[in-house]
Scaffold this motif. Structure first.
Motif, mmCIF file in Angstrom:
data_model
loop_
_atom_site.group_PDB
_atom_site.id
_atom_site.type_symbol
_atom_site.label_atom_id
_atom_site.label_comp_id
_atom_site.label_asym_id
_atom_site.label_seq_id
_atom_site.Cartn_x
_atom_site.Cartn_y
_atom_site.Cartn_z
ATOM 1 N N ARG A 4 39.865 0.854 -62.543
ATOM 2 C CA ARG A 4 40.361 1.615 -63.000
ATOM 3 C C ARG A 4 39.792 2.412 -62.972
ATOM 4 N NH1 ARG A 4 46.131 2.358 -66.158
ATOM 5 N NH2 ARG A 4 45.386 4.804 -66.563
ATOM 6 N N ILE A 5 39.311 3.821 -62.985
ATOM 7 C CA ILE A 5 38.574 4.613 -63.356
ATOM 8 C C ILE A 5 38.969 5.426 -65.085
ATOM 9 C CG2 ILE A 5 39.263 6.621 -62.260
ATOM 10 C CD1 ILE A 5 36.990 8.377 -61.953
ATOM 11 N N LYS A 6 38.658 6.109 -65.840
ATOM 12 C CA LYS A 6 38.477 6.183 -67.508
ATOM 13 C C LYS A 6 39.763 7.253 -66.758
ATOM 14 C CE LYS A 6 35.445 3.791 -70.288
ATOM 15 N NZ LYS A 6 33.780 4.831 -71.246
ATOM 16 N N THR A 7 40.422 7.779 -67.628
ATOM 17 C CA THR A 7 41.747 8.970 -67.613
ATOM 18 C C THR A 7 41.036 10.099 -68.043
ATOM 19 O OG1 THR A 7 43.367 7.596 -67.926
ATOM 20 C CG2 THR A 7 43.789 9.622 -68.112
ATOM 21 N N TRP A 10 38.743 10.719 -64.968
ATOM 22 C CA TRP A 10 39.292 11.955 -64.164
ATOM 23 C C TRP A 10 39.887 13.212 -63.879
ATOM 24 C CZ3 TRP A 10 44.167 13.731 -62.918
ATOM 25 C CH2 TRP A 10 44.183 13.740 -61.955
ATOM 26 N N VAL A 11 40.625 13.391 -65.367
ATOM 27 C CA VAL A 11 40.721 14.726 -65.483
ATOM 28 C C VAL A 11 39.735 15.853 -65.556
ATOM 29 C CG1 VAL A 11 42.471 16.545 -67.554
ATOM 30 C CG2 VAL A 11 42.482 14.153 -66.943
ATOM 31 N N ASP A 12 38.300 15.709 -66.181
ATOM 32 C CA ASP A 12 37.321 16.117 -65.773
ATOM 33 C C ASP A 12 37.118 15.926 -64.555
ATOM 34 O OD1 ASP A 12 34.485 17.315 -67.284
ATOM 35 O OD2 ASP A 12 33.852 15.842 -66.576
ATOM 36 N N ASP A 32 44.937 9.045 -73.960
ATOM 37 C CA ASP A 32 43.976 8.073 -74.551
ATOM 38 C C ASP A 32 42.927 8.174 -73.333
ATOM 39 O OD1 ASP A 32 43.377 5.066 -73.474
ATOM 40 O OD2 ASP A 32 43.290 5.364 -75.348
ATOM 41 N N ALA A 33 41.269 8.373 -73.485
ATOM 42 C CA ALA A 33 40.726 8.324 -72.982
ATOM 43 C C ALA A 33 40.465 7.352 -71.956
ATOM 44 C CB ALA A 33 39.486 8.569 -73.606
ATOM 45 N N GLU A 34 40.908 6.018 -72.063
ATOM 46 C CA GLU A 34 40.711 4.851 -71.363
ATOM 47 C C GLU A 34 41.569 4.915 -70.218
ATOM 48 O OE1 GLU A 34 38.129 2.531 -71.538
ATOM 49 O OE2 GLU A 34 36.660 3.820 -73.028
ATOM 50 N N ASP A 93 55.269 9.342 -75.123
ATOM 51 C CA ASP A 93 54.225 8.763 -74.649
ATOM 52 C C ASP A 93 53.077 9.724 -75.151
ATOM 53 O OD1 ASP A 93 52.149 7.176 -74.101
ATOM 54 O OD2 ASP A 93 52.393 7.349 -71.723
ATOM 55 N N PRO A 94 53.288 9.411 -76.095
ATOM 56 C CA PRO A 94 51.500 10.570 -77.399
ATOM 57 C C PRO A 94 50.366 10.255 -76.686
ATOM 58 C CG PRO A 94 52.331 8.218 -78.336
ATOM 59 C CD PRO A 94 53.750 8.603 -77.392
ATOM 60 N N ASP A 95 50.159 9.523 -75.596
ATOM 61 C CA ASP A 95 48.585 8.887 -74.676
ATOM 62 C C ASP A 95 48.398 9.733 -73.575
ATOM 63 O OD1 ASP A 95 48.107 7.368 -77.069
ATOM 64 O OD2 ASP A 95 48.745 5.404 -75.805
ATOM 65 N N ILE A 96 49.399 10.007 -73.712
ATOM 66 C CA ILE A 96 49.639 11.238 -72.131
ATOM 67 C C ILE A 96 49.142 12.273 -71.806
ATOM 68 C CG2 ILE A 96 51.696 12.386 -72.376
ATOM 69 C CD1 ILE A 96 52.496 11.164 -69.294
ATOM 70 N N TRP A 97 48.198 12.691 -71.403
ATOM 71 C CA TRP A 97 47.412 13.783 -70.572
ATOM 72 C C TRP A 97 47.736 14.316 -69.894
ATOM 73 C CZ3 TRP A 97 42.116 14.327 -71.281
ATOM 74 C CH2 TRP A 97 41.337 13.329 -72.262
#
Length: 117
Positions: A4-7, A10-12, A32-34, A93-97
């Motif tokens: 998996r690519i880091k989140t 992917w977002v960037d 969460d960045a990872e 889920d506070p780690d969600i983008w």
């Protein structure tokens, strides 16, 4: 080994790709960045707002689940309804983008299939 690519990466990449094709994209919430999940808000203005959540199918393949679709009739109310759905997901889920893409011409294509479940 997990491929998996880091989140955050992917977002960037999505933000840069969207801006390069004249579709403004904004990170509304960093998770969460990872390994953070992603909620994608496609704002198609006159065509309405769609919300998708990144997920995995039973075989471990990336999919998108639609978690909200708001009609074009009430543009301002659509944003408020979408914000409520996003807030509930973030409370869980506070780690969600959260990524918003302003897709006025309905050109954005998801990078994985949409699940029907």
């Amino acid at each position: 080994m997990d491929n998996r690519i880091k989140t955050s990466l992917w977002v960037d990449a999505q933000v840069r790709t969207c801006f390069a094709t004249d579709m403004p994209a904004f990170v509304l919430h960093k998770g969460d960045a990872e390994r953070g999940g992603v909620i994608l808000k496609l704002n198609r203005f006159a065509a309405g707002v769609q919300l998708f959540e990144q997920s995995m199918d039973f075989d471990g393949n990336k999919i998108w689940r639609q978690i909200g679709a708001f009609s074009e009739e009430f543009e301002r109310e659509n944003d408020m309804l979408a914000a409520e759905v996003i807030a509930k997901k973030r409370n869980f889920d506070p780690d969600i983008w959260v990524l918003e893409i302003e897709d006025m011409k309905s050109l954005y294509e998801l990078d994985a299939p949409i699940s029907e479940f």
